[in-house]
Design an enzyme around this catalytic site. Structure first.
Site, PDB file in Angstrom:
ATOM      1  N   GLY A 146       0.834  -1.187   0.000  1.00 19.84           N
ATOM      2  CA  GLY A 146       0.000   0.000   0.000  1.00 19.84           C
ATOM      3  C   GLY A 146       0.867   1.234   0.000  1.00 19.84           C
ATOM      4  O   GLY A 146       2.081   1.159   0.250  1.00 19.84           O
ATOM      5  N   GLN A 180       3.131  10.061   1.370  1.00 23.08           N
ATOM      6  CA  GLN A 180       4.435   9.402   1.257  1.00 23.08           C
ATOM      7  C   GLN A 180       5.193   9.802  -0.009  1.00 23.08           C
ATOM      8  O   GLN A 180       6.388   9.537  -0.125  1.00 23.08           O
ATOM      9  CB  GLN A 180       4.273   7.877   1.285  1.00 23.08           C
ATOM     10  CG  GLN A 180       3.783   7.360   2.637  1.00 23.08           C
ATOM     11  CD  GLN A 180       3.669   5.867   2.629  1.00 23.08           C
ATOM     12  OE1 GLN A 180       2.658   5.314   2.188  1.00 23.08           O
ATOM     13  NE2 GLN A 180       4.704   5.181   3.101  1.00 23.08           N
ATOM     14  N   CYS A 185       6.887  -0.110   7.045  1.00 28.11           N
ATOM     15  CA  CYS A 185       6.376   1.050   6.317  1.00 28.11           C
ATOM     16  C   CYS A 185       7.460   1.513   5.349  1.00 28.11           C
ATOM     17  O   CYS A 185       8.626   1.608   5.737  1.00 28.11           O
ATOM     18  CB  CYS A 185       6.037   2.163   7.311  1.00 28.11           C
ATOM     19  SG  CYS A 185       5.403   3.655   6.535  1.00 28.11           S
ATOM     20  N   LEU A 186       7.058   1.794   4.118  1.00 25.33           N
ATOM     21  CA  LEU A 186       8.040   2.241   3.119  1.00 25.33           C
ATOM     22  C   LEU A 186       8.712   3.551   3.530  1.00 25.33           C
ATOM     23  O   LEU A 186       9.802   3.851   3.066  1.00 25.33           O
ATOM     24  CB  LEU A 186       7.364   2.402   1.742  1.00 25.33           C
ATOM     25  CG  LEU A 186       6.832   1.116   1.094  1.00 25.33           C
ATOM     26  CD1 LEU A 186       6.045   1.451  -0.168  1.00 25.33           C
ATOM     27  CD2 LEU A 186       7.957   0.144   0.784  1.00 25.33           C
ATOM     28  N   HIS A 214      -3.541   0.936   8.049  1.00 23.88           N
ATOM     29  CA  HIS A 214      -2.190   1.523   8.034  1.00 23.88           C
ATOM     30  C   HIS A 214      -2.152   2.715   7.076  1.00 23.88           C
ATOM     31  O   HIS A 214      -1.638   3.787   7.412  1.00 23.88           O
ATOM     32  CB  HIS A 214      -1.188   0.430   7.612  1.00 23.88           C
ATOM     33  CG  HIS A 214       0.229   0.893   7.456  1.00 23.88           C
ATOM     34  ND1 HIS A 214       1.256   0.399   8.217  1.00 23.88           N
ATOM     35  CD2 HIS A 214       0.791   1.794   6.617  1.00 23.88           C
ATOM     36  CE1 HIS A 214       2.396   1.002   7.864  1.00 23.88           C
ATOM     37  NE2 HIS A 214       2.135   1.840   6.885  1.00 23.88           N
ATOM     38  N   GLU A 215      -2.741   2.534   5.883  1.00 26.55           N
ATOM     39  CA  GLU A 215      -2.728   3.630   4.901  1.00 26.55           C
ATOM     40  C   GLU A 215      -3.602   4.806   5.367  1.00 26.55           C
ATOM     41  O   GLU A 215      -3.240   5.966   5.177  1.00 26.55           O
ATOM     42  CB  GLU A 215      -3.176   3.127   3.523  1.00 26.55           C
ATOM     43  CG  GLU A 215      -2.290   2.038   2.920  1.00 26.55           C
ATOM     44  CD  GLU A 215      -0.804   2.305   3.009  1.00 26.55           C
ATOM     45  OE1 GLU A 215      -0.367   3.474   2.909  1.00 26.55           O
ATOM     46  OE2 GLU A 215      -0.057   1.335   3.209  1.00 26.55           O
ATOM     47  N   HIS A 225      -1.787   7.029   7.615  1.00 27.26           N
ATOM     48  CA  HIS A 225      -0.905   7.983   6.921  1.00 27.26           C
ATOM     49  C   HIS A 225      -1.649   9.278   6.566  1.00 27.26           C
ATOM     50  O   HIS A 225      -1.067  10.356   6.580  1.00 27.26           O
ATOM     51  CB  HIS A 225      -0.362   7.374   5.626  1.00 27.26           C
ATOM     52  CG  HIS A 225       0.872   6.539   5.807  1.00 27.26           C
ATOM     53  ND1 HIS A 225       2.046   7.038   6.304  1.00 27.26           N
ATOM     54  CD2 HIS A 225       1.114   5.232   5.532  1.00 27.26           C
ATOM     55  CE1 HIS A 225       2.967   6.073   6.341  1.00 27.26           C
ATOM     56  NE2 HIS A 225       2.418   4.964   5.879  1.00 27.26           N
TER      57      HIS A 225
END
Ligand code: NI
Length: 146
Positions: free
Chosen positions: A47, A52, A90-91, A132-133, A136
């Site tokens: 995701g 981000q 997480c990226l 999670h997204e 963000h």
């Protein structure tokens, strides 16, 4: 289309801001989604949220049943009382893993890229990735769960 750099760091301003709602699915929004799709595929993520890549708007991508699904203005309508703990990465926070407790099931709504409202029930990994997204978009990162 373009692969964009992923913004990193737990104290980065754009990752900590509450992202703005999208009022209309414009060409710019579609372009943003395409770039995010390229970027998350390249990064092999499950995701990605627009902050981000430096865009503070309520757009994210979530891998659902193996398909990367764009969500505009996503919201949680219902969450299960049952929770479970999953180790998340997480990226934007390379090399960090955190055990995060979240509801195992959620009902969500979002606008799709055709501008149509969708409602879905998600379970397990799908539900975790979506939450999670969504975090963000509210400036919340996994390190906040420690
Ligand atoms: Ni993340």
């Amino acid at each position: 289309m373009a692969i964009l750099p992923i913004i990193k760091g737990e104290n980065t301003e754009v990752l900590r801001a509450v992202a703005a709602p999208v009022s209309q699915v414009t060409k710019e929004v579609i372009k943003l989604i395409k770039n995010m799709e390229e970027t998350v595929k390249n990064a092999e993520g499950l995701g990605l949220a627009a902050p981000q890549i430096g865009q503070s708007v309520r757009v994210c991508l979530v891998m659902l049943y193996g398909k990367m699904t764009p969500m505009i203005n996503p919201e949680i309508l219902w969450k299960s009382e049952e929770t479970s703990v999953m180790t998340e990465g997480c990226l934007s926070l390379p090399k960090i893993e955190v055990d995060v407790e979240r509801p195992v099931e959620v009902t969500i709504k979002y606008t799709d890229k055709k501008g149509q409202e969708q409602e879905r029930r998600l379970h397990d990994l799908d539900a975790k990735v979506m939450q999670h997204e969504l975090d963000h978009l509210n400036g919340v990162l996994i390190v906040d769960y420690t």
